[in-house]
Design an enzyme around this catalytic site. Structure first.
Site, PDB file in Angstrom:
ATOM      1  N   LYS A 193      -2.825  -1.983  -2.772  1.00  9.06           N
ATOM      2  CA  LYS A 193      -3.852  -1.077  -2.264  1.00  9.06           C
ATOM      3  C   LYS A 193      -3.405   0.340  -2.592  1.00  9.06           C
ATOM      4  O   LYS A 193      -2.389   0.820  -2.079  1.00  9.06           O
ATOM      5  CB  LYS A 193      -4.062  -1.267  -0.759  1.00  9.06           C
ATOM      6  CG  LYS A 193      -5.160  -0.357  -0.201  1.00  9.06           C
ATOM      7  CD  LYS A 193      -5.593  -0.767   1.204  1.00  9.06           C
ATOM      8  CE  LYS A 193      -6.656   0.184   1.736  1.00  9.06           C
ATOM      9  NZ  LYS A 193      -7.226  -0.267   3.024  1.00  9.06           N
ATOM     10  N   GLU A 235       0.819  -1.211   0.000  1.00 11.33           N
ATOM     11  CA  GLU A 235       0.000   0.000   0.000  1.00 11.33           C
ATOM     12  C   GLU A 235       0.860   1.271   0.000  1.00 11.33           C
ATOM     13  O   GLU A 235       1.112   1.854   1.054  1.00 11.33           O
ATOM     14  CB  GLU A 235      -0.948   0.027   1.205  1.00 11.33           C
ATOM     15  CG  GLU A 235      -1.875   1.237   1.179  1.00 11.33           C
ATOM     16  CD  GLU A 235      -2.744   1.370   2.421  1.00 11.33           C
ATOM     17  OE1 GLU A 235      -3.583   2.277   2.444  1.00 11.33           O
ATOM     18  OE2 GLU A 235      -2.567   0.576   3.367  1.00 11.33           O
TER      19      GLU A 235
END
Length: 297
Positions: free
Chosen positions: A212, A175
């Site tokens: 993400k 992420e």
């Protein structure tokens, strides 16, 4: 790796719920739920209250496996029980894939980015995650400005730790968030995609990751990442957008699904009746699911 969970994450129609606010962000999460700091006197009481909140969410009929593919947990939540089962086991029994947040927070901003703080106990955390039947992990960095060398450092760090997680037979959610208030968000996203692709192309055939990412400015900007053979799924964070705005933006990206945190729970309150709480959560789940699976072609 749990093949059933892998198949669900690869092919399922739905989104991932992010329920992973950790120590630093827990008071803010509780405040948003209507629990003020004068209602607990120490960290143990605070974590008891946030687990009650998460238990209420997870056990609600609105939190269902038809719409929710997975849930990201904080370490404290992983170690606690829901209805007599460890949280990950309870989720799995409901058909929802469990993930664990493993980072220790962000380092100070430098050169327009925030790297992750060192994760000194990662091996032990991964051992315990396997013991608790966790499928994958999540770790967050932040890109504030389009600095090529700094973004490269963010992605290098993410994939270096990601490979350690793969070695532990877990699937890492990488992420590198792009701040929605970046001075040139689209440029940061161009650089980020190029750096991620370099690392993806260097993975072995049996090394899988999830990504993400902040919902990008350009429609389908991350399509090449979504289609990459080493990527199980690409999910989007809400990043500070309202739920309505995040859902609207998400619909412009085919194959990108939500992994929202605040945008999922923003209308939930400790003082709601069960009927009110379940209805508010169901409305949120319905709208986020719709934005994840019904795309503007």
């Amino acid at each position: 790796m749990n093949q059933k969970h892998f198949d669900k994450m690869k092919n399922g129609q739905g989104f991932i719920a992010a329920l992973d606010q950790s120590g630093g962000s827990t008071p803010k999460a509780l405040a948003g739920y209507g629990v003020t700091e004068d209602q607990y006197s120490n960290e143990d009481e605070m974590f008891d209250l946030v687990h009650q909140m998460r238990t209420r969410i997870i056990t609600s009929p609105a939190f269902n496996s038809e719409q929710i593919l997975g849930a990201i947990l904080f370490e404290q939540t992983m170690d606690r029980e829901i209805e007599g089962q460890y949280t990950a086991d309870y989720l799995a029994s409901q058909g929802i894939v469990p993930f664990l947040k493993v980072d220790k927070g962000l380092a100070d901003k430098e050169n327009g980015v925030q790297l992750m703080k060192p994760i000194h106990d990662l091996d032990e955390t991964l051992r315990r995650a396997n013991e608790r039947n966790i499928f994958g992990t999540k770790m967050r960095s932040v890109v504030h400005e389009p600095n090529e060398e700094a973004i490269k450092a963010v992605v290098d760090q993410q994939f270096e730790i990601g490979k350690q997680i793969i070695e532990a037979d877990l699937v890492p959610i990488i992420e590198p968030e792009v701040d929605i208030n970046s001075s040139d968000k689209a440029k940061s996203e161009e650089i980020l995609k190029d750096e991620i692709l370099k690392h993806l192309n260097a993975l072995n055939d049996d090394q899988y990751v999830m990504l993400k990412l902040t919902i990008p400015e350009v429609p389908n900007h991350y399509k090449e990442l979504i289609d990459h053979p080493n990527v199980v799924r690409v999910v989007a964070l809400s990043g500070g957008y309202s739920r309505e705005e995040a859902n609207k933006r998400l619909k412009d990206h085919i194959g990108l699904i939500a992994s929202f945190s605040r945008a999922l729970v923003t209308e939930l309150n400790v003082n709601q009746t069960k009927e009110q709480f379940d209805a508010a959560l169901q409305a949120a789940v319905n709208s986020i699911h719709d934005a994840s699976v019904n795309k503007n072609k």
